[in-house]
Enzyme design. Sequence first.
Site, PDB file in Angstrom:
ATOM      1  N   ARG A  14      90.359 121.330 134.192  1.00  0.00           N
ATOM      2  CA  ARG A  14      89.475 120.906 135.263  1.00  0.00           C
ATOM      3  C   ARG A  14      88.289 120.079 134.773  1.00  0.00           C
ATOM      4  O   ARG A  14      87.888 119.123 135.427  1.00  0.00           O
ATOM      5  CB  ARG A  14      88.966 122.138 136.018  1.00  0.00           C
ATOM      6  CG  ARG A  14      90.069 122.815 136.804  1.00  0.00           C
ATOM      7  CD  ARG A  14      89.596 124.075 137.481  1.00  0.00           C
ATOM      8  NE  ARG A  14      90.666 124.598 138.336  1.00  0.00           N
ATOM      9  CZ  ARG A  14      90.578 125.733 139.029  1.00  0.00           C
ATOM     10  NH1 ARG A  14      89.480 126.448 138.965  1.00  0.00           N
ATOM     11  NH2 ARG A  14      91.584 126.141 139.777  1.00  0.00           N
TER      12      ARG A  14
ATOM     13  N   LEU B  84      91.688 134.902 139.596  1.00  0.00           N
ATOM     14  CA  LEU B  84      92.330 136.049 140.235  1.00  0.00           C
ATOM     15  C   LEU B  84      92.852 137.015 139.180  1.00  0.00           C
ATOM     16  O   LEU B  84      92.787 138.238 139.355  1.00  0.00           O
ATOM     17  CB  LEU B  84      93.483 135.568 141.126  1.00  0.00           C
ATOM     18  CG  LEU B  84      93.122 134.537 142.201  1.00  0.00           C
ATOM     19  CD1 LEU B  84      94.346 134.203 143.050  1.00  0.00           C
ATOM     20  CD2 LEU B  84      91.999 135.040 143.083  1.00  0.00           C
TER      21      LEU B  84
END
Length: 649
Positions: free
Chosen positions: A337, A452
Amino acid sequence: MSEGNLMELRSNAPTGPIEERWTKHKAASNLVAPANRRRYNVIVVGSGLAGGAAAATLGELGYNVKCFCYQDSPRRAHSIAAQGGINAAKNYQNDGDSVFRLFYDTVKGGDFRARESNVYRLAELSLNIIDQAVAQGVPFAREYGGGLANRSFGGAQVSRTFYARGQTGQQLLLGAYSALSRQIEAGTVEMFPRHEMLDLIVVDGEARGIVTRNLVNGKIEAHTAHVVVLATGGYGNVFYLSTNAKGSNATAIWRAHRKGAPFANPCFTQIHPTCIPQSGAYQSKLTLMSESLRNDGRVWVPRKKEDCDKDPRSIPEADRYYYLEERYPAFGNLVPRDVASRNAMYVCNDGLGVGPMVDGQRRGVYLDFADAIKRLGEQTVRERYGNLFEMYERITGESPYETPMRIYPAIHYTMGGLWVDYNLMSTIDGLFVGGEANFSDHGANRLGASALMQGLADGYFILPFTIGNYLGTKRNFKEIGDDHPAVKDALNEVTDRIKGLMNAPDPKHAPEYYHRKLGAIMWDKCGMARNKAGLEEAIEEIPKLYEEFKRHVKISGSGESFNQCLERAGRTADFFELGLLMCKDALAREESCGGHFREEHQEEGEAARDDENFSYVAAWAWNGESGSQKLIKEPLSFEYVKPSKRSYK
């Protein structure tokens, strides 16, 4: 050892072969007998994946749990917003994945600024998380033959991301919520929705409770326990515009920091490369488009500036600049990212951005699915990304099936947080921190689909063991009640703070007015790129704006009732102090690594790390006044993944 001999940070990480450390650590841990667990009270603040999973598991074990959240239901925790998937080293695709490969990718993706022992444990527990979620009925995508499907995410060359279309966070949260609801019904967990933690109660160096405000009636209350767990998410909203829910805040961890818990790596914030671009100054938040879209979408901008305002479908292939594919052939559109975000900034700075003008510049790049639709068929693309495409069309009025999406980076996740040891306990005994609220696993840049994973690993599998070890080691606690001096002091501090906010000398502007100004400073000077001059300016500007806030903030209503303006004012005040520390941390770290990009430290546009001088966790200890925190360094050593130049070419 810290400056001024404040304290020494002990990671308590086990030694020996890394693949055996967690197993041996658990085997050596003290236990609490089942009949004794009901003697202990545990407070869990936050009910997302980390908090909800921890509360459910501790309740299942037999502890008395109080779980607090500021939302009206745990189902509204921000974990629900995660879209693309959750990593696990199951190697179902038989493409070379393993626990070690996930560990390696995570350490490398974090630019060698994370503790190896914690990261390996995360990779190891990823196997259990998927089994747990499937047993709960989480509807992961499946292949034609019935096996669980996987897709790729940035920073990896294997397919290890399990997903439920574009709503993986929602489905995993519903799994955790079902486990939590079962314990609420059983009576082991008492749920307190619409309660916001405003302070930590510390007795003789131990976390023994919290002070909350009932957001419905304004009542200030003290709750005591033997252990406090903070699982309250990240602090991305310090930038005002971010992908976080508007209610996401840093107050719980900041109040704990002010009570003595060091704040680690605050400048390590993540920019997500695929968000819907800002369309005007009126916006109050930004919308995430899942990184999973980069599996099949191709990122490009026009090669010629004169083409930037044309219909993208009219631009010939030869005039399209697929800049990630050209610059990073090994990973292409699936670079991590931070790399994807910076490159989008570069092409827009070169005048090749697309979309409407905002502040005199086009801030957008194309994410194009035409090739994928042609190769796979529209129906397959709908099955994979249909709800994401629908969300995009509702917001922009454009269909990604017909014209390329426009995306641009935005503030997303925060890798910094309260410092914790291997047991996820802060320097305050009995204060445990899970999920995005701690700093522990992602280094300077989180790989996609790992949030997560960390939240559920902490909640289901780590905190229940390490809290049990703490309680089993300590065993005897001094019982405290509402009349204890530390409880009274904490209640008075909160009451005085609220009165101070409510009674500004010359009220003029709502909290959002100042929050937006703070966010602009943070984005411009401590955002996707930072430099010495800009950070020094921010360190001068933020305290002045904070003083203006304290003098002129206008809060309607009263503190003894439902008052969202008061809520926002308290959170904004904490953001001012946190923002100042973030800039101080970014200024002190004279290197570029992951999401922390100092313009003075780069090589051909890539981050230039300085392992000799900055291979440490930067933990800042409260020293009595905002901006005066002292730096404590936890040195990082690498036995298994040797630091190397981070290249995705």
